[in-house]
Design a protein around this motif. Structure first.
Motif, PDB file in Angstrom:
ATOM      1  N   PRO A   1       0.838  -1.204   0.000  1.00  0.00           N
ATOM      2  CA  PRO A   1       0.000   0.000   0.000  1.00  0.00           C
ATOM      3  C   PRO A   1       0.871   1.252   0.000  1.00  0.00           C
ATOM      4  O   PRO A   1       1.949   1.262   0.606  1.00  0.00           O
ATOM      5  N   PRO A   2       0.430   2.272  -0.695  1.00  0.00           N
ATOM      6  CA  PRO A   2       1.255   3.491  -0.728  1.00  0.00           C
ATOM      7  C   PRO A   2       1.332   4.115   0.662  1.00  0.00           C
ATOM      8  O   PRO A   2       0.384   4.058   1.438  1.00  0.00           O
ATOM      9  N   GLU A   3       2.501   4.662   0.933  1.00  0.00           N
ATOM     10  CA  GLU A   3       2.665   5.323   2.226  1.00  0.00           C
ATOM     11  C   GLU A   3       1.822   6.587   2.228  1.00  0.00           C
ATOM     12  O   GLU A   3       1.722   7.284   1.221  1.00  0.00           O
ATOM     13  N   PRO A   4       1.219   6.872   3.382  1.00  0.00           N
ATOM     14  CA  PRO A   4       0.414   8.096   3.430  1.00  0.00           C
ATOM     15  C   PRO A   4       1.298   9.313   3.203  1.00  0.00           C
ATOM     16  O   PRO A   4       2.435   9.365   3.686  1.00  0.00           O
ATOM     17  N   LYS A   5       0.785  10.239   2.445  1.00  0.00           N
ATOM     18  CA  LYS A   5       1.577  11.436   2.149  1.00  0.00           C
ATOM     19  C   LYS A   5       1.675  12.306   3.396  1.00  0.00           C
ATOM     20  O   LYS A   5       0.678  12.575   4.059  1.00  0.00           O
ATOM     21  N   LYS A   6       2.911  12.690   3.661  1.00  0.00           N
ATOM     22  CA  LYS A   6       3.140  13.564   4.800  1.00  0.00           C
ATOM     23  C   LYS A   6       2.997  15.005   4.320  1.00  0.00           C
ATOM     24  O   LYS A   6       3.359  15.316   3.182  1.00  0.00           O
ATOM     25  N   PRO A   7       2.484  15.849   5.184  1.00  0.00           N
ATOM     26  CA  PRO A   7       2.381  17.247   4.766  1.00  0.00           C
ATOM     27  C   PRO A   7       3.776  17.828   4.532  1.00  0.00           C
ATOM     28  O   PRO A   7       4.724  17.514   5.247  1.00  0.00           O
ATOM     29  N   ARG A   8       3.885  18.606   3.508  1.00  0.00           N
ATOM     30  CA  ARG A   8       5.161  19.220   3.161  1.00  0.00           C
ATOM     31  C   ARG A   8       5.243  20.580   3.840  1.00  0.00           C
ATOM     32  O   ARG A   8       4.342  21.403   3.719  1.00  0.00           O
ATOM     33  N   SER A   9       6.304  20.790   4.562  1.00  0.00           N
ATOM     34  CA  SER A   9       6.492  22.070   5.248  1.00  0.00           C
ATOM     35  C   SER A   9       7.215  23.035   4.325  1.00  0.00           C
ATOM     36  O   SER A   9       8.188  22.679   3.658  1.00  0.00           O
ATOM     37  N   ILE A  10       6.726  24.233   4.297  1.00  0.00           N
ATOM     38  CA  ILE A  10       7.341  25.281   3.489  1.00  0.00           C
ATOM     39  C   ILE A  10       7.866  26.340   4.446  1.00  0.00           C
ATOM     40  O   ILE A  10       7.131  26.860   5.285  1.00  0.00           O
ATOM     41  N   LYS A  11       9.148  26.621   4.302  1.00  0.00           N
ATOM     42  CA  LYS A  11       9.794  27.579   5.192  1.00  0.00           C
ATOM     43  C   LYS A  11       9.404  28.991   4.776  1.00  0.00           C
ATOM     44  O   LYS A  11       9.418  29.347   3.605  1.00  0.00           O
ATOM     45  N   VAL A  12       9.032  29.767   5.760  1.00  0.00           N
ATOM     46  CA  VAL A  12       8.656  31.156   5.524  1.00  0.00           C
ATOM     47  C   VAL A  12       9.902  32.008   5.675  1.00  0.00           C
ATOM     48  O   VAL A  12      10.579  31.964   6.699  1.00  0.00           O
ATOM     49  N   LYS A  13      10.207  32.772   4.642  1.00  0.00           N
ATOM     50  CA  LYS A  13      11.389  33.622   4.662  1.00  0.00           C
ATOM     51  C   LYS A  13      11.001  35.023   5.117  1.00  0.00           C
ATOM     52  O   LYS A  13       9.949  35.524   4.781  1.00  0.00           O
ATOM     53  N   VAL A  14      11.880  35.606   5.832  1.00  0.00           N
ATOM     54  CA  VAL A  14      11.710  36.996   6.235  1.00  0.00           C
ATOM     55  C   VAL A  14      12.737  37.774   5.434  1.00  0.00           C
ATOM     56  O   VAL A  14      13.912  37.433   5.398  1.00  0.00           O
ATOM     57  N   GLY A  15      12.243  38.780   4.720  1.00  0.00           N
ATOM     58  CA  GLY A  15      13.235  39.452   3.909  1.00  0.00           C
ATOM     59  C   GLY A  15      12.712  40.729   3.285  1.00  0.00           C
ATOM     60  O   GLY A  15      11.627  41.194   3.566  1.00  0.00           O
ATOM     61  N   GLY A  16      13.524  41.239   2.385  1.00  0.00           N
ATOM     62  CA  GLY A  16      13.311  42.552   1.813  1.00  0.00           C
ATOM     63  C   GLY A  16      12.449  42.616   0.576  1.00  0.00           C
ATOM     64  O   GLY A  16      12.482  43.608  -0.114  1.00  0.00           O
ATOM     65  N   GLY A  17      11.686  41.621   0.229  1.00  0.00           N
ATOM     66  CA  GLY A  17      10.837  41.725  -0.954  1.00  0.00           C
ATOM     67  C   GLY A  17       9.576  42.500  -0.653  1.00  0.00           C
ATOM     68  O   GLY A  17       9.178  42.694   0.490  1.00  0.00           O
ATOM     69  N   THR A  18       8.907  43.047  -1.676  1.00  0.00           N
ATOM     70  CA  THR A  18       7.662  43.786  -1.479  1.00  0.00           C
ATOM     71  C   THR A  18       6.620  43.313  -2.479  1.00  0.00           C
ATOM     72  O   THR A  18       6.934  42.741  -3.520  1.00  0.00           O
ATOM     73  N   GLY A  19       5.385  43.612  -2.168  1.00  0.00           N
ATOM     74  CA  GLY A  19       4.299  43.390  -3.118  1.00  0.00           C
ATOM     75  C   GLY A  19       3.989  41.918  -3.327  1.00  0.00           C
ATOM     76  O   GLY A  19       3.933  41.138  -2.388  1.00  0.00           O
TER      77      GLY A  19
END
Length: 173
Positions: free
Chosen positions: A144-162
């Motif tokens: 049986p396929p392994e249950p998909k684990k939630p993928r964590s996305i790292k939140v960046k803090v930085g100088g982008g805008t908009g």
């Protein structure tokens, strides 16, 4: 019946025949074909045992006395349909013999069995072995396929805008 609704018997008979025509036409158009009947007999004359083993494999066992392994075809058709087919023939030396049969009970001719496979089988791991007149087909199931684990996305803090997703530092002033 002459007095029934003012109609005579031949007229009622004709009406009854007209009513029965669609039923007779349906029987004629939906009659089983010769090929269907031949395949149905071939399938009925080939008994098969199907067993699920504790490890999840499916084991199909078919008695095929007198059939050589090279006369047996094992195929997987569309939609995971396992088809076992072949032909049991009289030995050539029997045909040359001038003797007369007093009784013929051994079945000769084409045979076929179809078995729908579950969706989770490994088609590449199907094996077939013929030994002592018994064909054994082994079908392994995929784990049986392994249950998909939630993928964590790292939140960046930085100088982008908009629209880039950065933080607008001027809005806080």
């Amino acid at each position: 019946m002459d007095a029934m609704f003012g109609f005579d018997e031949p007229l009622l008979s004709t009406i009854q025949q007209l009513i029965d025509i669609p039923e007779e036409m349906e029987k004629a158009f939906n009659a089983p074909t010769r090929a269907y009947m031949r395949d149905r007999k071939a399938m009925a004359n080939t008994p098969m045992d199907v067993k699920e083993l504790p490890d999840g494999r499916i084991l199909l066992t078919v008695d095929m006395p007198g059939v050589h392994a090279n006369e047996i075809k094992v195929q997987v058709e569309d939609n995971n349909l396992l088809v076992i087919s072949g032909e049991r023939k009289r030995p050539a030396e029997e045909e040359k013999d001038s003797g007369k049969y007093l009784r013929m009970e051994r079945r000769m001719g084409k045979f076929m069995r179809k078995f729908p496979l579950p969706d989770n089988v490994s088609l590449d791991s199907i094996t077939a072995q013929c030994k002592d007149g018994v064909l054994t087909v082994s079908v392994e199931r995929m784990p049986p396929p392994e249950p998909k684990k939630p993928r964590s996305i790292k939140v960046k803090v930085g100088g982008g805008t908009g629209a880039s997703g950065g933080v607008n530092t001027e809005a806080g002033k």
